[in-house]
Design a protein around this motif. Structure first.
Motif, PDB file in Angstrom:
ATOM      1  N   ALA A 233       0.831  -1.205   0.000  1.00 36.34           N
ATOM      2  CA  ALA A 233       0.000   0.000   0.000  1.00 36.34           C
ATOM      3  C   ALA A 233       0.862   1.251   0.000  1.00 36.34           C
ATOM      4  CB  ALA A 233      -0.928  -0.011   1.205  1.00 36.34           C
ATOM      5  N   VAL A 242      -3.625  -0.581  -1.485  1.00 36.27           N
ATOM      6  CA  VAL A 242      -3.733   0.875  -1.317  1.00 36.27           C
ATOM      7  C   VAL A 242      -5.107   1.236  -0.771  1.00 36.27           C
ATOM      8  CG1 VAL A 242      -3.796   3.090  -2.513  1.00 36.27           C
ATOM      9  CG2 VAL A 242      -2.030   1.403  -3.096  1.00 36.27           C
ATOM     10  N   GLU A 243      -6.158   0.638  -1.367  1.00 34.98           N
ATOM     11  CA  GLU A 243      -7.511   0.940  -0.895  1.00 34.98           C
ATOM     12  C   GLU A 243      -7.720   0.398   0.518  1.00 34.98           C
ATOM     13  OE1 GLU A 243     -12.247   0.631  -2.095  1.00 34.98           O
ATOM     14  OE2 GLU A 243     -10.796  -0.657  -3.153  1.00 34.98           O
ATOM     15  N   SER A 246      -6.246   2.794   2.992  1.00 37.41           N
ATOM     16  CA  SER A 246      -7.072   4.006   3.019  1.00 37.41           C
ATOM     17  C   SER A 246      -8.356   3.771   3.809  1.00 37.41           C
ATOM     18  CB  SER A 246      -7.397   4.454   1.589  1.00 37.41           C
ATOM     19  OG  SER A 246      -8.222   5.603   1.607  1.00 37.41           O
ATOM     20  N   CYS A 249      -7.597   3.585   7.507  1.00 35.61           N
ATOM     21  CA  CYS A 249      -7.463   4.932   8.088  1.00 35.61           C
ATOM     22  C   CYS A 249      -8.825   5.575   8.293  1.00 35.61           C
ATOM     23  CB  CYS A 249      -6.590   5.798   7.182  1.00 35.61           C
ATOM     24  SG  CYS A 249      -4.855   5.301   7.103  1.00 35.61           S
ATOM     25  N   THR A 250      -9.730   5.383   7.337  1.00 38.74           N
ATOM     26  CA  THR A 250     -11.080   5.930   7.463  1.00 38.74           C
ATOM     27  C   THR A 250     -11.796   5.326   8.659  1.00 38.74           C
ATOM     28  OG1 THR A 250     -11.301   6.391   5.104  1.00 38.74           O
ATOM     29  CG2 THR A 250     -13.337   6.111   6.347  1.00 38.74           C
ATOM     30  N   ALA A 282       0.236   7.169   5.438  1.00 39.83           N
ATOM     31  CA  ALA A 282      -1.175   7.116   5.036  1.00 39.83           C
ATOM     32  C   ALA A 282      -2.047   7.911   5.999  1.00 39.83           C
ATOM     33  CB  ALA A 282      -1.644   5.660   4.973  1.00 39.83           C
ATOM     34  N   LYS A 285      -2.462  11.585   5.302  1.00 37.26           N
ATOM     35  CA  LYS A 285      -3.371  11.987   4.234  1.00 37.26           C
ATOM     36  C   LYS A 285      -4.745  12.289   4.826  1.00 37.26           C
ATOM     37  CE  LYS A 285      -0.832   9.281   0.814  1.00 37.26           C
ATOM     38  NZ  LYS A 285      -0.880   8.157  -0.166  1.00 37.26           N
ATOM     39  N   SER A 286      -5.683  12.676   3.985  1.00 33.54           N
ATOM     40  CA  SER A 286      -6.934  13.253   4.483  1.00 33.54           C
ATOM     41  C   SER A 286      -7.935  12.245   5.028  1.00 33.54           C
ATOM     42  CB  SER A 286      -7.605  14.054   3.365  1.00 33.54           C
ATOM     43  OG  SER A 286      -7.922  13.207   2.268  1.00 33.54           O
ATOM     44  N   ALA A 287      -7.834  10.950   4.673  1.00 31.99           N
ATOM     45  CA  ALA A 287      -8.900   9.999   5.000  1.00 31.99           C
ATOM     46  C   ALA A 287      -9.132   9.878   6.500  1.00 31.99           C
ATOM     47  CB  ALA A 287      -8.588   8.630   4.401  1.00 31.99           C
TER      48      ALA A 287
END
Length: 341
Positions: A233, A242-243, A246, A249-250, A282, A285-287
């Motif tokens: 990732a 990668v997803e 993400s 993290c969400t 990760a 980032k914004s998630a």
């Protein structure tokens, strides 16, 4: 035997402090209130049939300074004279420790209670802030730690004292929110019919998400370990990985935001453990932060609460050492969790 009333919160030095997780056990010896903890090599729990053997062979047999007491942080709820760990076959029996290992005094706390003790006094060099928000001095805090499982604890300040609040918040329910969630949720592996936060936010949770993402897209899940998923990732070589990270993290942001509201943690929410450190790029980032703040009707409030990743390599031991030195500074409940010879 555990005593119902222990007015003296001080334990006799030298004190063995230990952070016992599902996979690793970390120990240090505190000779007195002024000494720096002497750390021992990390113990793999799978290499020993029980904690007494691990302490005997890895600690007591390797030092001439024999501890008189022990403060052990355990990954699991503490009830009775036999305490099983949630994600490890070890069972902690304080009476046997006193009889067989020579301790005079044994105190058991929850592992994320120890993390909460640590975040009471972390310096800026031991944490990295993610996103906006300003720490309110003396305000409540929360700590989450995705690792072998998902640990959660609160830290409340009152009457000039920090009170750690242990619990099993890692087992709260999780549900789908986005369209993508509804696509992958049918492929997630539940536990006894439900999806808990820990089913997603730990090492096996990474694999749970990765396999569900792959299945939802009709792809073969080629990676077979959490470290492989996070590595691919971070270097962008596997789209499903990668997803996965993400989404991880969400989901971590959602649960962290829930805990922030439960504890009104204006002093900050802290992410502890090995996984947040490994996926720190990760998390930047914004998630994560977007999910943390997405708590209508209180999104404006959430934007004011800071979030941090704990970068101290032995934060739980640091928290236990702080308590061992100055127990009166902390409101740690000892009833039913302290045994004396």
């Amino acid at each position: 035997m555990a005593r119902s009333s222990d007015l003296d919160t001080h334990l006799p030095f030298p004190i063995l402090i230990g952070d016992i997780g599902g996979t690793n056990a970390r120990f240090a010896l505190l000779v007195d209130a002024f000494a720096e903890p002497r750390q021992f090599p990390i113990v793999q729990t799978a290499n020993f049939s029980n904690i007494d053997d691990a302490i005997q062979k890895c600690i007591l047999d390797t030092t001439s300074t024999q501890p008189r007491s022990a403060i052990l942080a355990l990954a699991g709820p503490i009830q009775g004279d036999e305490v099983p760990l949630t994600n490890c076959p070890w069972v902690v029996r304080p009476k046997e420790m006193i009889a067989n290992l020579g301790f005079e005094d044994v105190l058991l706390v929850n592992d994320f209670e120890a993390q909460a003790l640590a975040v009471a006094s972390l310096s800026d060099s031991d944490r990295e802030q993610i996103g906006p928000g300003v720490e309110a001095a003396g305000a409540s805090r929360a700590v989450l730690g995705p690792g072998t499982g998902l640990g959660v604890a609160g830290l409340v300040h009152a009457q000039h004292t920090w009170f750690p609040v242990p619990g099993e918040g890692g087992h709260v329910d999780m549900g789908p929110r986005s369209e993508r969630d509804f696509q992958i949720w049918p492929f997630l592996e539940p536990i006894e019919g439900r999806i808990s936060a820990e089913q997603l936010l730990c090492g096996r949770g990474i694999m749970n998400i990765y396999q569900a993402v792959s299945a939802a897209d009709g792809k073969e899940a080629l990676l077979d370990t959490p470290s492989a998923v996070t590595s691919h990732a971070l270097d962008g070589t596997d789209p499903s990985a990668v997803e996965t990270v993400s989404l991880f993290c969400t989901y971590l942001g959602r649960v962290a935001g829930d805990m922030a509201m439960i504890f009104m943690a204006k002093g900050g929410v802290y992410l502890a453990g090995g996984i947040p450190l490994k996926i720190l790029p990760a998390l930047r980032k914004s998630a994560f932060r977007a999910a943390f703040e997405d708590k209508a009707p209180h999104s404006a409030l959430m934007r004011q609460i800071p979030t941090f990743v704990v970068t101290h390599p032995m934060a739980a031991l640091a928290g236990l050492a702080a308590y061992a030195r100055m127990p009166d500074r902390f409101g740690v409940a000892t009833e039913g969790r302290r045994w004396k010879s």
